[in-house]
Design an enzyme around this catalytic site. Structure first.
Site, PDB file in Angstrom:
ATOM      1  NE  ARG A 291      74.242  40.943 151.037  1.00  0.00           N
ATOM      2  CZ  ARG A 291      75.142  41.905 150.926  1.00  0.00           C
ATOM      3  NH1 ARG A 291      76.327  41.758 151.462  1.00  0.00           N
ATOM      4  NH2 ARG A 291      74.868  43.011 150.282  1.00  0.00           N
ATOM      5  N   GLY A 292      74.226  36.557 156.374  1.00  0.00           N
ATOM      6  CA  GLY A 292      74.389  35.159 156.812  1.00  0.00           C
ATOM      7  C   GLY A 292      73.131  34.630 157.481  1.00  0.00           C
TER       8      GLY A 292
END
Length: 358
Positions: A291-292
Site C-alpha cells: 500500500r505504501g
C-alpha cells in the site's frame, strides 16, 4: 393576489473559505491530493484540539465544484460513468437511453460517533421484499456520501467494526447490504477523512494502514500567526458574506486548479527509476504490504498534476512520502507514530541527497 416571498440571494450556510486558512499546510495538501485522486485512499488527520480540523474539511467541501448527478437518485449516480452508477440507474439508462441530469454541490457527510451499522450502510425492508416482491432499500450514510466526502471526527473512538466497514467501502467503491438472502449494492466512492486527538488513543496499525495518508497538525506557536488567525475568525463571525467575498477570486482560482489537475492526472508519468527508488525506501523502512508504494506513486502524480506538470520529480516524491508512509512504520500498537524523521532519512539515503542535507 398573494405576494410571493423572494429567496435571499445566498441560501446556503456560509462556510469559512479554504484559501483563508492560515498554516496547517500538511493537512491542506493531503486533502487536496485526495480530491484530485480519490483512489489515494483518504486522510487520517491527527492533532491537538481546536486546530481547525473540522473547519478545514467543511471549507474543502464548499470549495469543490458542482457535480453532475442523475436527478432524484439517492446515490448521486453519475449520468454517464457506469462505475459511479447504481444498478437501478444503469438498468434505466439501458431501457430509456437517457436520464434527467441535475447539478449538485459535493456533499460532506459527518458521521456521528454513535452511528449504528444500519445507519451507515442502509437497511433492507424484508417485509416489503417478501410481500411485494421488490427490493425495498433504505439508503444509509454511505449512499449519501457517494462522490463526496465522508468525515469521521474522533475516528479513534469509533467502533473498530464500523471503521472496517468504512475502509472496505472506501477501498472497493461499493457498499453491499445483505439480509435474509437478499443482497443490494450501490456505489460508495468517497474521500474518507478521519480526525482525532492522539491523547484519546491511536487506531490499530491494521486500520491505520488502510488510510492513504496521515497528516499531523499542531497548535500554531508563533504569536503573530496566532493573532492573525484570531483576527480572521473575528472578521468572519462579524460579516461572513463580506469576508468570503474577499477570498472569492482565490477560491475560484484554486477550484479551477483542482479541475485542471483532475483532467491532467491520467497523462502524468512517473519514471521507472523513481518508482524503483520509492519501493526501495518502503523496503528499507520495512513497510508491510504494498500500500505504501502504491499510495506514494499516486500522491506524487496527483501533486505533479496539481502543479500543471506531466512528469513526476524527486521533489514531488519528497513532499508526499512522509504523508504516505509515517503511519505504516508502527508495528507495536503501543508505539507512537513517527513524525517523519525516519522516512526523510531513508528518502535522503535512497535518493542520494544525504550530502545536501548534512
Amino acid at each position: 393576489m398573494t405576494a410571493t416571498l423572494q429567496a435571499p440571494p445566498k441560501t446556503h450556510r456560509v462556510v469559512f473559505p479554504f484559501t483563508a486558512i492560515v498554516g496547517q499546510e500538511e493537512m491542506k495538501l493531503a486533502l487536496l491530493l485526495n480530491v484530485i485522486d480519490p483512489k489515494i485512499g483518504g486522510v487520517m488527520i491527527m492533532g491537538d484540539r481546536g486546530t481547525g480540523k473540522s473547519t478545514t474539511i467543511r471549507a474543502l467541501a464548499d470549495l469543490l465544484p458542482e457535480i453532475e448527478v442523475v436527478d432524484n437518485d439517492p446515490f448521486n449516480s453519475h449520468p454517464s460513468d457506469p462505475d459511479l452508477m447504481s444498478d437501478n440507474v444503469r438498468q434505466a439508462l439501458e431501457e430509456q437511453g437517457s436520464l434527467p441530469v441535475a447539478h449538485k454541490k459535493v456533499i460532506m457527510v459527518d458521521l456521528p460517533l454513535g452511528a449504528t451499522e444500519d445507519r451507515v450502510c442502509g437497511t433492507i425492508d424484508i417485509e416489503k421484499a417478501l410481500s411485494e416482491g421488490v427490493k425495498a432499500f433504505e439508503p444509509g450514510l454511505l449512499a449519501k456520501a457517494n462522490r463526496g466526502i465522508l468525515y469521521v471526527d474522533e475516528v479513534n473512538l469509533l467502533d473498530d467494526h464500523l471503521v472496517d466497514v468504512l475502509l472496505d467501502s472506501a477501498a472497493s467503491g461499493w457498499n453491499t447490504v445483505e439480509r435474509e438472502g437478499i443482497s443490494i449494492r450501490h456505489p460508495a466512492r468517497f474521500v474518507l477523512v478521519g480526525s482525532g486527538n492522539p491523547e484519546e488513543g491511536e487506531l490499530r496499525p491494521q486500520l491505520l494502514d488502510r488510510f492513504g495518508m496521515h497528516a499531523e497538525i499542531h497548535t500554531v506557536k508563533e504569536p503573530n500567526l496566532r493573532v492573525q488567525i484570531v483576527e480572521q475568525r473575528s472578521e468572519f463571525d462579524r460579516d461572513p458574506q463580506k469576508f468570503c467575498e474577499t477570498y472569492q477570486s482565490q477560491q475560484e482560482e484554486l477550484q479551477n486548479s483542482l479541475v485542471k489537475a483532475q483532467n491532467l492526472l491520467p497523462s502524468v508519468n512517473i519514471d521507472y527509476d523513481l518508482r524503483v527508488k520509492i519501493s526501495e525506501v518502503c523496503s528499507e523502512l520495512d513497510v508491510d504490504g504494498l500500500r505504501g508504494d502504491i499510495v506514494t506513486n499516486r500522491a506524487s502524480k496527483a501533486l505533479a498534476a496539481f502543479e500543471g506538470r506531466t512528469e513526476v520529480t524527486v521533489d514531488d516524491i519528497r513532499r508526499t512520502m512522509v504523508l504516505c508512509l509515517r503511519h505504516r512504520l508502527r508495528k507495536d500498537p503501543l508505539e507512537t507514530i513517527d513524525s517523519g524523521y525516519k522516512v526523510e532519512k531513508a528518502f535522503n539515503r535512497v535518493f542520494g541527497l544525504e550530502t545536501e542535507e548534512n
